[in-house]
Design an enzyme around this catalytic site. Sequence first.
Site, PDB file in Angstrom:
ATOM      1  CE  LYS A  32      20.865  -3.386  20.055  1.00  0.00           C
ATOM      2  NZ  LYS A  32      20.173  -4.355  20.918  1.00  0.00           N
ATOM      3  CG  ASP A  59      18.406  -2.537  23.597  1.00  0.00           C
ATOM      4  OD1 ASP A  59      17.396  -1.987  24.063  1.00  0.00           O
ATOM      5  OD2 ASP A  59      18.379  -3.267  22.586  1.00  0.00           O
ATOM      6  CG  ASP A  64       8.965  -2.765  37.854  1.00  0.00           C
ATOM      7  OD1 ASP A  64       7.946  -2.519  38.529  1.00  0.00           O
ATOM      8  OD2 ASP A  64       9.608  -3.830  37.957  1.00  0.00           O
ATOM      9  N   PRO A  66       7.527   3.510  38.944  1.00  0.00           N
ATOM     10  CG  PRO A  66       6.364   5.526  38.652  1.00  0.00           C
ATOM     11  CD  PRO A  66       6.146   4.063  38.916  1.00  0.00           C
TER      12      PRO A  66
END
Length: 232
Positions: A32, A59, A64, A66
């Site tokens: 990650k 990650d 915000d 679309p």
Amino acid sequence: MGKDVIIACDFPTAAQTLTFLDRFPERKPFVKIGMELFYAEGPSVVREIKARGHKIFLDLKLHDIPNTVKKAMAVLSGLDADIVNLHAAGTAEMMRAALEGLTRPDGTRPLLIAVTQLTSTDQTALERELLIDRPMDEVVLAYAENAKNAGLDGVVCSPLEAGKVHRRCGSGFLTVTPGIRFADGEKGDQKRIMTPAQAKLEGADYIVVGRPITAAADPAAAYARCCAEFID
Ligand code: C5P
């Protein structure tokens, strides 16, 4: 993709991360990469780790309008991460736009999962600051269902919620669960925790493990212990 252990590589530089990953010569762990490393080093760190044969969960928790998320996801899909994520609070419209942006011309795309509520948000903050007057469990499950209906592949959640999410959204809807500690290990700042073996029983699909592996005297042995408890 099946059950797997994802190591949270919360290091500030690419050099430290790569040195750490050199300690796993046999089984290449799923990694990650979070905001700190990505903002410090940029896309090249993702390409470098991927080129070394690791799967990557990027990650970055996008949230915000679309159109902006769609375009950002189109950029991220070019990095060939295996899992990326966003905040379900951005609405179904944002999640659908994210999926569109993420889908490559050949129809392939990374898995897309949603953060429902951050584990740092408690019931008081939910009610007083976010003005959501409902129990946290109910909110998490409703956001998970919204993510599923928007076409997403799963959610990040506490291992304590993995079973409930599967019951509400189906067993094929992925649960990716941080908050993992060994039975005899340090809890640190995590409050709602489970061992890898308990997370397996709860039905989690992926566990995200940071300090129990990264801060261990022998990280490869700690990783092997996680895999033995959770996968094997
Ligand atoms: O060191 P530790 O095992 O606590 O690391 C857990 C990782 O999972 C960290 O990268 C942390 O930011 C992340 N995470 C979390 N809880 C969430 C979402 C992400 O602990 N709800």
